[in-house]
Design an enzyme around this catalytic site. Structure first.
Site, PDB file in Angstrom:
ATOM      1  N   CYS A   1       0.827  -1.201   0.000  1.00  0.00           N
ATOM      2  CA  CYS A   1       0.000   0.000   0.000  1.00  0.00           C
ATOM      3  C   CYS A   1       0.864   1.256   0.000  1.00  0.00           C
ATOM      4  CB  CYS A   1      -0.915  -0.032   1.221  1.00  0.00           C
ATOM      5  SG  CYS A   1      -1.878   1.460   1.433  1.00  0.00           S
TER       6      CYS A   1
ATOM      7  N   CYS B   1      -0.039   3.935   2.468  1.00  0.00           N
ATOM      8  CA  CYS B   1       0.249   3.578   3.864  1.00  0.00           C
ATOM      9  C   CYS B   1       1.744   3.648   4.140  1.00  0.00           C
ATOM     10  CB  CYS B   1      -0.238   2.166   4.161  1.00  0.00           C
ATOM     11  SG  CYS B   1      -1.906   1.838   3.563  1.00  0.00           S
ATOM     12  N   ASP B   2       2.524   3.004   3.297  1.00  0.00           N
ATOM     13  CA  ASP B   2       3.934   2.771   3.612  1.00  0.00           C
ATOM     14  C   ASP B   2       4.911   3.619   2.805  1.00  0.00           C
ATOM     15  OD1 ASP B   2       3.012   0.944   5.429  1.00  0.00           O
ATOM     16  OD2 ASP B   2       3.263  -0.782   4.111  1.00  0.00           O
TER      17      ASP B   2
END
Ligand code: FAD
Length: 307
Positions: free
Chosen positions: A131, A134-135
């Protein structure tokens, strides 16, 4: 029967159950694994109002919140079939048990398609990521690869190029499959390398974290090694809807088609979260959608004649 039965115990399902129970109606939640994908997440830094947390910790809070209400929680139960008879929806579990409900909320989520190559599993959350929203920031100033040249892969590469030092995009096919406008944008970026006919065969690491990958050039058959710190796998998100075939309307990719109130093509059946057509698969979005579908289900109940 339940007034509202939620299938799925991730952020979408938990939010739906809480919103339903707060209406004082008979609510149940059935989940193969309470917490869903959040259980597999190490760091979470984009759940707004919580600066940083960890997946299992957030799941504990989710469960605690659901347990504050009278919700019948059936964990470690997998739904395998759905039928609608005389306006009542019936979910059959793998165990053989059947649950009936006046309104149903489908929140069975999705899973990222994996490369299934050596090292991928070992280095998940240690450099192998799925993701970018997200990351991505974890790889600031580092070198990453994006696997997959479809829309999600190319979008991820463009997104990451603004954060990391260098992006290598690897596509198995002879050309990128993303929309032309995205490909043009990608090609204009100075810190991106595009490799086509590139089949990733291994994720390598030092035991603790990723240090590179090996790919085969499918035109020459030669293998090459890339040194890098992160690998974003973008080869598809698979909605958990196999058990729904022939019931609610799905897209070609298997996502449940929902309207503005979370309603599906079958009256009384709602859906929320990663399992649906709603774009951007994120915790905060899944929770909002769960709340919305639950309110949609409640609206349906107060208008319906099924007792
Ligand atoms: P899920 O979380 O997928 O939950 C689905 C639920 O349904 C589970 O309880 C599952 O067991 C159950 N289920 C599935 N099939 C059945 C069945 N047949 N019968 C019964 N139950 C079933 N998002 C962020 O916002 N921030 C992050 O930092 C972040 N990091 C991530 C890291 C990783 C490694 C992954 C995989 C995802 C990450 N995401 C992140 C995405 C986020 O986890 C999802 O968007 C979110 O969990 C979706 O919630 P959901 O409730 O729709 O589905």
């Amino acid at each position: 029967p339940f007034d509202v039965l939620v299938v799925g115990g991730g952020p979408a399902g938990a939010a739906a159950a809480i919103y339903a129970a707060r209406k004082g109606i008979r609510t149940g939640i059935v989940a193969e694994r309470f917490g869903g994908q959040v259980m597999d997440t190490l760091g979470i830094e984009n759940f707004i109002s919580v600066t940083a947390t960890e997946g299992p910790k957030l799941v504990r809070s989710l469960e605690e919140h659901v347990r504050t209400y009278e919700v019948d929680i059936m964990n470690q139960q997998r739904a395998k079939a759905l039928a609608t008879v005389d306006g009542l929806h019936e979910v059959t579990l793998e165990s053989g048990a059947k649950l009936k409900a006046k309104a149903l909320i489908l929140a069975t989520g999705a899973r990222w398609r994996e490369m299934k190559v050596p090292g991928e599993e070992q280095y998940k959350t240690k450099g192998v990521a799925f993701c970018p929203h997200c990351d991505g920031p974890l790889f600031k100033g580092k070198r990453v690869a994006v696997i997959g040249g479809g829309n999600s892969g190319v979008e991820a590469a463009i997104d990451l190029a603004g954060i990391v030092a260098h992006v290598t995009l690897l596509e198995f096919d002879s050309q990128l499959r993303a929309d032309a406008v995205l490909v043009t944008k990608l090609k204009s970026l100075a810190n991106v390398t595009i490799l086509t006919q590139a089949q990733t065969t291994e994720v390598t690491g030092d035991g603790n974290k990723v240090n590179g990958l090996v790919y085969k050039d499918r035109t020459t058959g030669e293998t090459h090694r890339l040194a890098l710190e992160g690998i974003f796998v973008q080869i598809g998100l698979l909605p958990n809807t196999d058990w729904l075939r022939g019931t609610v309307e799905l897209t070609q990719r298997g996502e449940v088609i929902v309207g503005h109130h979370g309603e599906t093509s079958v009256p009384g059946i709602f859906a929320a979260g990663d399992v649906t057509t709603v774009p951007y698969k994120q915790i905060i979005i899944a929770m909002g959608e769960g709340a919305k579908a639950s309110l949609g289900a409640f609206d349906h109940l107060i208008r319906s004649s099924v007792q």
